[in-house]
Design an enzyme around this catalytic site. Structure first.
Site, PDB file in Angstrom:
ATOM      1  N   ASP A  39       0.809  -1.224   0.000  1.00 40.78           N
ATOM      2  CA  ASP A  39       0.000   0.000   0.000  1.00 40.78           C
ATOM      3  C   ASP A  39       0.842   1.274   0.000  1.00 40.78           C
ATOM      4  O   ASP A  39       2.024   1.245   0.344  1.00 40.78           O
ATOM      5  CB  ASP A  39      -0.890   0.031   1.253  1.00 40.78           C
ATOM      6  CG  ASP A  39      -2.007  -1.003   1.204  1.00 40.78           C
ATOM      7  OD1 ASP A  39      -1.949  -1.899   0.349  1.00 40.78           O
ATOM      8  OD2 ASP A  39      -2.926  -0.889   2.027  1.00 40.78           O
ATOM      9  N   ASP A  40       0.193   2.358  -0.353  1.00 41.42           N
ATOM     10  CA  ASP A  40       0.671   3.747  -0.182  1.00 41.42           C
ATOM     11  C   ASP A  40       1.722   4.195  -1.198  1.00 41.42           C
ATOM     12  O   ASP A  40       2.096   5.357  -1.202  1.00 41.42           O
ATOM     13  CB  ASP A  40       1.219   4.015   1.236  1.00 41.42           C
ATOM     14  CG  ASP A  40       0.179   3.791   2.332  1.00 41.42           C
ATOM     15  OD1 ASP A  40      -0.990   3.488   1.990  1.00 41.42           O
ATOM     16  OD2 ASP A  40       0.524   3.913   3.517  1.00 41.42           O
ATOM     17  N   HIS A  89      -5.848   3.302  -3.902  1.00 40.58           N
ATOM     18  CA  HIS A  89      -5.819   3.508  -2.449  1.00 40.58           C
ATOM     19  C   HIS A  89      -6.207   4.967  -2.186  1.00 40.58           C
ATOM     20  O   HIS A  89      -5.706   5.576  -1.259  1.00 40.58           O
ATOM     21  CB  HIS A  89      -4.412   3.193  -1.939  1.00 40.58           C
ATOM     22  CG  HIS A  89      -4.319   2.905  -0.469  1.00 40.58           C
ATOM     23  ND1 HIS A  89      -5.184   2.074   0.197  1.00 40.58           N
ATOM     24  CD2 HIS A  89      -3.430   3.342   0.476  1.00 40.58           C
ATOM     25  CE1 HIS A  89      -4.843   2.007   1.487  1.00 40.58           C
ATOM     26  NE2 HIS A  89      -3.789   2.786   1.675  1.00 40.58           N
ATOM     27  N   HIS A  93      -4.887   9.300   0.286  1.00 44.44           N
ATOM     28  CA  HIS A  93      -5.026   8.492   1.499  1.00 44.44           C
ATOM     29  C   HIS A  93      -6.150   9.001   2.384  1.00 44.44           C
ATOM     30  O   HIS A  93      -6.020   9.108   3.607  1.00 44.44           O
ATOM     31  CB  HIS A  93      -3.693   8.439   2.268  1.00 44.44           C
ATOM     32  CG  HIS A  93      -3.506   7.152   3.001  1.00 44.44           C
ATOM     33  ND1 HIS A  93      -3.896   6.978   4.313  1.00 44.44           N
ATOM     34  CD2 HIS A  93      -2.983   5.956   2.611  1.00 44.44           C
ATOM     35  CE1 HIS A  93      -3.602   5.729   4.688  1.00 44.44           C
ATOM     36  NE2 HIS A  93      -3.052   5.090   3.673  1.00 44.44           N
ATOM     37  N   HIS A 181       3.742  -2.193   3.135  1.00 45.92           N
ATOM     38  CA  HIS A 181       3.843  -0.852   2.538  1.00 45.92           C
ATOM     39  C   HIS A 181       5.193  -0.727   1.850  1.00 45.92           C
ATOM     40  O   HIS A 181       6.228  -0.809   2.529  1.00 45.92           O
ATOM     41  CB  HIS A 181       3.668   0.219   3.618  1.00 45.92           C
ATOM     42  CG  HIS A 181       2.339   0.128   4.315  1.00 45.92           C
ATOM     43  ND1 HIS A 181       2.102  -0.785   5.315  1.00 45.92           N
ATOM     44  CD2 HIS A 181       1.186   0.817   4.126  1.00 45.92           C
ATOM     45  CE1 HIS A 181       0.840  -0.655   5.725  1.00 45.92           C
ATOM     46  NE2 HIS A 181       0.259   0.312   5.023  1.00 45.92           N
TER      47      HIS A 181
HETATM   48 NI    NI Z   1      -2.578   3.118   3.441  1.00 50.94          NI
END
Ligand code: NI
Length: 381
Positions: A39-40, A89, A93, A181
């Site tokens: 993620d991210d 995503h 955020h 991440h």
């Molecule tokens: Ni996230």
């Protein structure tokens, strides 16, 4: 007595042999599947992660924010081209349960545009709501399948490679969805080390689309998935490349392609790799020139689940030009069928041949009768 003992021995040996056969056949275990998710990103360490994944032949899923994807479009494209699944995503955020419906739509559509722009095709992007924060309304507005996780490595908190590796190895099981991440330097070596270890244990690294489909689940908009543990659904089978064949029928020379019923087949005839924009969806056999190069793939989703590419150069054995004509009271068939040449087949000749066979048969019967009669006479005399 001896005979009975022999029979029992033979029967027992046969039963033992039969019992061994199924064990030998069922020795092949079905794959253990696991989905690593990042993620991210994309971030400064994503390319390094992609290098490691490529070396290991492992497929994963990326949940990217729109703003980071906009900053590294080449990394987005590379990840997609290498067969990983690209997902959303949100743009920045956002906590989707804390903002208005209109803002949720904006977060998602803006990210979708950025990802499409980077990849170069309009694709569908599944969603992981930031902070795992969702409700019914968020799932409905997303309009795509959503994903949670079953293994939380808490890599953002520990920032420690050993700890992340331990968290994965401790909790991973067949069908897990693992949360990490790729914006943390410490996560990349932990993930790659875990891949090496889990591969030794028989795990296959797949995207979320592939994980679900191989477990018999169709990823559906409005649903959120946490894992896909094995059960009686699903075949566990990967998508194998389609089969290309050439057929020559009365309607001409055709190319036929067959493949996995879970996916659609897409093909090109100019030798180029089938992509969303240059390929045709296969809907039945089609005509092609001799020498054309056909390439085909089975596609469940252009984003994260397709087969390898099959390739075959069109080679018809011979031209098919079958013609049927009637001339001077004769039926004439000429041309080629496959490798066999059919020419000037003439009905009068066929009738002549049939009459000849009948005459020879009658002659043989008569001759046999005559010989029999002579023999019986000799015997009496
Ligand atoms: Ni996230």
């Amino acid at each position: 007595m001896k005979k009975l003992r022999k029979m029992i021995t033979v029967t027992l040996s046969l039963i033992m042999l039969a019992a061994c056969v199924p064990f030998a056949a069922s020795a092949k275990e079905s794959s253990k599947l696991i989905a690593f998710t990042f993620d991210d990103g994309p971030g400064a360490y994503t390319e390094k992660l992609l290098d490691g994944l490529s070396e290991r032949g492992a497929k994963v899923t990326f949940f990217m924010t729109g703003q980071n994807a906009a900053a590294r479009p080449d990394t987005v494209k590379r990840a997609w081209l290498e067969g990983h699944q690209i997902c959303s995503h949100t743009y920045d955020h956002a906590q989707l349960t804390a903002i208005s419906g209109a803002r949720v739509d904006e977060e998602l559509s803006r990210t979708e545009e950025i990802l499409n722009e980077a990849i170069g095709y309009k694709l569908s992007y599944s969603l992981r709501p930031p902070y795992g924060s969702y409700n019914k309304s968020v799932l409905k507005r997303a309009g795509v399948p959503c994903y949670y996780w079953s293994v939380d490595t808490r890599d953002w908190e520990s920032r420690n490679t050993d700890s992340v590796y331990y968290q994965i190895m401790h909790a991973a099981r067949d069908g897990s969805i693992v949360l990490m991440h790729d914006i943390h330097k410490t996560t990349v070596p932990a993930a790659l080390k875990a891949i090496d270890k889990l591969k030794e244990q028989g795990y296959e690294f797949v995207t979320l689309n592939e994980l679900l489909v191989r477990r018999g689940i169709e990823p559906t908009a409005g649903n959120i998935y946490f894992y896909a543990y094995p059960d009686e659904n699903g075949t566990g089978e990967a998508l194998s490349a389609p089969e290309i064949s050439f057929t020559q029928g009365l309607d001409g020379q055709k190319v036929s392609i067959s493949g996995d019923s879970r996916a659609d087949i897409y093909y090109t005839t100019d030798g180029s790799e089938p992509m969303p924009d240059n390929s045709t969806r296969y809907e039945g056999s089609f005509a092609a020139e001799n020498g054309a190069v056909v390439k085909a793939v089975c596609v469940y989703d252009w984003n994260g689940f397709k087969s390898g590419t099959a390739e075959k150069e069109v080679r018809f054995a011979k031209a098919l030009a079958l013609s049927v004509a009637s001339r001077h009271g004769m039926l004439i068939i000429s041309g080629f069928a496959g490798n066999a040449t059919v020419s000037m087949l003439n009905v009068d000749l066929l009738i002549g041949l049939a009459v000849g066979i009948v005459a020879v048969s009658i002659g043989a019967v008569v001759l046999t009768a005559v010989i029999k009669r002579r023999r019986s006479k000799t015997a009496v005399g």
